[in-house]
Design an enzyme around this catalytic site. Structure first.
Site, PDB file in Angstrom:
ATOM      1  N   GLU A 169       1.033  -1.287  -0.063  1.00  0.00           N
ATOM      2  CA  GLU A 169       0.185   0.060   0.207  1.00  0.00           C
ATOM      3  C   GLU A 169       0.745   1.248   0.032  1.00  0.00           C
ATOM      4  O   GLU A 169       2.010   1.413   0.621  1.00  0.00           O
ATOM      5  CB  GLU A 169      -0.847  -0.076   1.095  1.00  0.00           C
ATOM      6  CG  GLU A 169      -1.959   0.889   1.343  1.00  0.00           C
ATOM      7  CD  GLU A 169      -2.942   1.163   0.329  1.00  0.00           C
ATOM      8  OE1 GLU A 169      -2.452   1.513  -0.929  1.00  0.00           O
ATOM      9  OE2 GLU A 169      -3.988   1.309   0.682  1.00  0.00           O
ATOM     10  N   ASP A 170       0.363   2.249  -0.707  1.00  0.00           N
ATOM     11  CA  ASP A 170       1.065   3.430  -0.614  1.00  0.00           C
ATOM     12  C   ASP A 170       1.368   4.408   0.550  1.00  0.00           C
ATOM     13  O   ASP A 170       2.172   4.723   1.125  1.00  0.00           O
ATOM     14  CB  ASP A 170       0.744   4.262  -1.876  1.00  0.00           C
ATOM     15  CG  ASP A 170      -0.884   4.677  -1.887  1.00  0.00           C
ATOM     16  OD1 ASP A 170      -1.363   4.352  -0.864  1.00  0.00           O
ATOM     17  OD2 ASP A 170      -1.178   5.585  -2.543  1.00  0.00           O
ATOM     18  N   LYS A 217       0.206   8.230   8.219  1.00  0.00           N
ATOM     19  CA  LYS A 217      -0.029   9.511   8.591  1.00  0.00           C
ATOM     20  C   LYS A 217      -1.008   9.197   9.948  1.00  0.00           C
ATOM     21  O   LYS A 217      -2.127   9.199  10.010  1.00  0.00           O
ATOM     22  CB  LYS A 217      -0.956  10.363   7.906  1.00  0.00           C
ATOM     23  CG  LYS A 217      -0.209  10.941   6.576  1.00  0.00           C
ATOM     24  CD  LYS A 217      -0.877  12.280   5.966  1.00  0.00           C
ATOM     25  CE  LYS A 217      -1.687  11.723   4.641  1.00  0.00           C
ATOM     26  NZ  LYS A 217      -2.514  12.716   3.866  1.00  0.00           N
ATOM     27  N   PHE A 269      -0.742  16.690   2.798  1.00  0.00           N
ATOM     28  CA  PHE A 269      -1.184  16.009   1.672  1.00  0.00           C
ATOM     29  C   PHE A 269       0.177  15.846   0.842  1.00  0.00           C
ATOM     30  O   PHE A 269       0.583  16.798   0.386  1.00  0.00           O
ATOM     31  CB  PHE A 269      -2.346  16.586   0.802  1.00  0.00           C
ATOM     32  CG  PHE A 269      -2.877  15.714   0.098  1.00  0.00           C
ATOM     33  CD1 PHE A 269      -3.828  14.605   0.383  1.00  0.00           C
ATOM     34  CD2 PHE A 269      -2.501  15.574  -1.411  1.00  0.00           C
ATOM     35  CE1 PHE A 269      -4.395  13.679  -0.430  1.00  0.00           C
ATOM     36  CE2 PHE A 269      -3.179  14.898  -2.158  1.00  0.00           C
ATOM     37  CZ  PHE A 269      -3.953  13.934  -1.982  1.00  0.00           C
TER      38      PHE A 269
HETATM   39  P1  IMP Z   1      -7.378   5.940   3.954  1.00  0.00           P
HETATM   40  O1  IMP Z   1      -8.447   5.020   3.784  1.00  0.00           O
HETATM   41  O2  IMP Z   1      -7.770   7.294   4.511  1.00  0.00           O
HETATM   42  O3  IMP Z   1      -6.276   5.274   4.852  1.00  0.00           O
HETATM   43  O4  IMP Z   1      -6.980   6.423   2.734  1.00  0.00           O
HETATM   44  C1  IMP Z   1      -5.799   5.536   2.061  1.00  0.00           C
HETATM   45  C2  IMP Z   1      -5.828   5.973   0.464  1.00  0.00           C
HETATM   46  O5  IMP Z   1      -5.975   7.294   0.480  1.00  0.00           O
HETATM   47  C3  IMP Z   1      -4.147   5.903  -0.062  1.00  0.00           C
HETATM   48  O6  IMP Z   1      -4.158   4.703  -0.671  1.00  0.00           O
HETATM   49  C4  IMP Z   1      -4.301   6.812  -1.032  1.00  0.00           C
HETATM   50  O7  IMP Z   1      -4.558   6.579  -2.308  1.00  0.00           O
HETATM   51  C5  IMP Z   1      -5.063   8.052  -0.627  1.00  0.00           C
HETATM   52  N1  IMP Z   1      -4.293   8.981   0.171  1.00  0.00           N
HETATM   53  C6  IMP Z   1      -4.362   9.396   1.608  1.00  0.00           C
HETATM   54  N2  IMP Z   1      -3.503  10.524   1.892  1.00  0.00           N
HETATM   55  C7  IMP Z   1      -2.901  10.793   0.729  1.00  0.00           C
HETATM   56  C8  IMP Z   1      -1.900  11.716   0.441  1.00  0.00           C
HETATM   57  O8  IMP Z   1      -1.279  12.518   1.246  1.00  0.00           O
HETATM   58  N3  IMP Z   1      -1.603  11.818  -0.868  1.00  0.00           N
HETATM   59  C9  IMP Z   1      -2.072  11.123  -1.868  1.00  0.00           C
HETATM   60  N4  IMP Z   1      -3.161  10.276  -1.794  1.00  0.00           N
HETATM   61  C10 IMP Z   1      -3.501  10.076  -0.337  1.00  0.00           C
END
Ligand code: IMP
Length: 185
Positions: A104-105, A136, A157
């Site tokens: 995962e990124d 984060k 971001f």
């Molecule tokens: P979560 O479900 O809130 O944990 O979001 C995860 C997904 O949101 C990641 O796999 C990214 O695709 C996107 N995402 C969250 N933060 C960022 C960021 O700072 N930059 C770009 N994409 C993000």
């Protein structure tokens, strides 16, 4: 690297440069290879954000690896998680009895990964682990276990190295903080 030229102008500040990324990825690769000695690993690349990370990570692994792809719905033109997660492209192979590593990124609220891990657990893999490049913690809504983590970052971001804003900037070879004026919300 100093940002210059059109695509780099969206970046306010480079947070993690290319060399730092590659050095950390090599360390993660060593650890993952050691932990999976004697096993074949199925890498699940979460599209689209993890494509560069997966490509670099798999080159550092010396255990047998197969790679598969899963597409997850993203935020769209927003920098906030909607909390709604949808599989838009499913795996091609079965993962039952396989040693699975989800690549995962970034883990932000954790909602995406939480949903994904629940869905994958139902498919009965032999083991299921997570390798995330970034997290984060400030914005976490659900606890998810990250087995291998690249970097913890503050609540910015970020774009680049696969990460996008509105599907752009993925090609940046570093992780950068987006200029606030580039974000329309
Ligand atoms: P979560 O479900 O809130 O944990 O979001 C995860 C997904 O949101 C990641 O796999 C990214 O695709 C996107 N995402 C969250 N933060 C960022 C960021 O700072 N930059 C770009 N994409 C993000």
């Amino acid at each position: 690297m100093t940002p210059s030229g059109t695509v780099h102008e969206a970046v306010q500040r480079v947070l993690i440069d290319s060399d730092t990324l590659q050095n950390r990825i090599r360390e993660l690769g060593r650890q993952i290879s050691a932990d999976h000695a004697g096993q074949e690993v199925t890498l699940i690349c979460i599209l689209k954000g993890s494509m560069l990370f997966t490509a670099d990570l798999m080159r550092t692994l010396d255990v047998p690896v197969v790679v598969d792809f899963m597409g997850i719905s993203s935020y769209g033109a927003s920098t906030k998680s909607s909390g709604v997660v949808k599989i838009v492209k499913d795996l091609e192979e079965r993962i039952e009895d396989r040693h699975v590593l989800v690549v995962e990124d970034i883990v932000d609220t954790g909602l995406t990964l939480n949903y994904l891990l629940n869905a994958l657990t139902l498919r009965k893999p032999a083991s299921l682990k997570v390798c995330a490049l970034l997290e984060k913690p400030a914005r976490r809504k659900v606890e998810v276990k990250i087995d291998y983590l690249g970097f913890t970052i503050d609540d910015h971001f970020v774009i680049g190295y696969g990460l996008d804003y509105n599907n752009h900037y993925r090609q940046l070879p570093y992780i950068g903080i987006i200029r606030p004026e580039m974000v329309s919300e």
